[in-house]
Design an enzyme around this catalytic site. Structure first.
Site, short mmCIF file in Angstrom:
data_model
loop_
_atom_site.label_atom_id
_atom_site.label_comp_id
_atom_site.label_asym_id
_atom_site.label_seq_id
_atom_site.Cartn_x
_atom_site.Cartn_y
_atom_site.Cartn_z
N ASP A 25 0.84 -1.20 0.00
CA ASP A 25 0.00 0.00 0.00
C ASP A 25 0.87 1.25 0.00
O ASP A 25 1.95 1.27 0.58
CB ASP A 25 -0.92 -0.02 1.23
CG ASP A 25 -2.13 0.87 1.04
OD1 ASP A 25 -2.35 1.37 -0.09
OD2 ASP A 25 -2.87 1.08 2.01
N ASN A 73 -10.68 -2.60 -5.82
CA ASN A 73 -9.86 -1.71 -6.66
C ASN A 73 -10.50 -1.37 -8.01
O ASN A 73 -10.09 -0.43 -8.68
CB ASN A 73 -8.46 -2.29 -6.89
CG ASN A 73 -7.58 -2.22 -5.65
OD1 ASN A 73 -6.71 -3.06 -5.44
ND2 ASN A 73 -7.79 -1.20 -4.81
C1 IPE Z 1 -1.50 0.07 -3.46
O1 IPE Z 1 -1.25 1.43 -3.50
C2 IPE Z 1 -1.48 -0.57 -4.82
C3 IPE Z 1 -2.78 -1.11 -5.30
C4 IPE Z 1 -3.89 -1.14 -4.61
C5 IPE Z 1 -2.82 -1.62 -6.65
P1 IPE Z 1 -2.44 2.48 -3.51
O2 IPE Z 1 -2.78 2.78 -4.93
O3 IPE Z 1 -3.58 2.01 -2.68
O4 IPE Z 1 -1.74 3.73 -2.86
P2 IPE Z 1 -2.39 4.83 -1.90
O5 IPE Z 1 -2.98 4.11 -0.72
O6 IPE Z 1 -3.42 5.56 -2.71
O7 IPE Z 1 -1.23 5.69 -1.52
MG MG Z 2 -4.17 2.36 -0.66
#
Ligand code: IPE
Ligand code: MG
Length: 246
Positions: A25, A73
């Site tokens: 994350d 996601n």
């Molecule tokens: C994690 O990083 C990667 C995935 C979920 C693919 P994020 O995209 O959630 O990063 P933040 O939490 O917005 O910083």
């Molecule tokens: Mg995240």
């Protein structure tokens, strides 16, 4: 005078975890801090992932399981989702062409059905190509822990089994071939599991760090190993002899 500790000076503890799971994350925030698009954060995160998984393999870890794309996601922008899928494709191509030589045994865990057919074909090819290797590398894609448990129940219901045991559920998860993680590491500062490995997390150590995933280092990975080696694992009982601890 203190000398700055170099990566090559890092020493491993006597006992390293056999199975490490990561919630990767912080990619988005890493990019935003640098005034870059979020996809640049995912690219940096993907590079970091390759680096850290190689350190894990070299340290003697047998299995790494990473939460790379959750069922939630899909709510992100089309641009961001396409960026992540392109990175996945690149990674799979790399595994098929070159990386299969690095002893990784790749598994894609989760509901593949939402990915385009050409990506699913690459997933299967990468799995086929690495099937005889030994270092388990699991990417959880379109994965959700509750969905995984429901899926196990449905498989068991269909089989006609009347009394369902814990072992039955453990035997019907995406992770069944690799077992439960010894430690779950989450970067990015949030202290929650976010639907990751819910069943498998029962006895796992938990390690949370504010470090954003692209900033994660070999030094911090070794901190994880030390945190694990220092923790006494009793599985809710009394003093289990060291030998019986997996
Ligand atoms: C994690 O990083 C990667 C995935 C979920 C693919 P994020 O995209 O959630 O990063 P933040 O939490 O917005 O910083
Ligand atoms: Mg995240």
């Amino acid at each position: 005078m203190f000398k700055k500790l170099k990566d090559k000076d890092l020493k491993l503890p006597e006992r390293v975890p056999q199975h490490v799971a990561f919630v990767l994350d912080g990619n988005g925030r890493w990019a935003t801090k640098r005034a870059l698009p979020r996809t640049a954060g995912h690219k940096a995160g993907a590079t970091k992932f390759e680096e850290i998984t190689e350190y894990c393999r070299d340290a003697g870890v047998r299995t790494v399981t990473a939460y790379t794309f959750s069922t939630e996601n899909w709510k992100r922008s089309e641009e961001e989702i396409n960026g992540i899928i392109s990175l996945l494709e690149e990674y799979l191509d790399d595994v098929i062409r070159e990386k299969y030589k690095k002893n990784i045994k790749l598994r894609l865990l989760g509901d593949e059905s939402r990915f385009p057919e050409y990506v699913r074909e690459k997933m299967r090819e990468a799995e086929r190509k690495t099937a005889n290797n030994e270092y388990n590398l699991n990417l959880c894609l379109n994965y959700g822990g509750r969905a995984e448990i429901c899926r196990a129940f449905n498989i068991l219901a269909e089989s006609g089994k009347k009394e369902i045991t814990e072992d039955d559920i453990s035997a019907n998860l995406y992770t069944t071939p690799v077992g439960d993680p010894d430690i779950i590491v989450r970067t990015g500062g949030d202290m929650r599991l976010s639907n990751f490995l819910l069943w498998q997390a029962s006895y796992a150590e938990l390690y949370f760090t504010p470090t954003l995933w692209p900033d994660f280092t070999k030094k911090e990975l070794y901190d994880v190993f030390y945190a694990f080696s220092g923790a006494k694992r009793r599985f809710g009982g009394y003093n289990v002899p060291e030998k019986s601890i997996k």
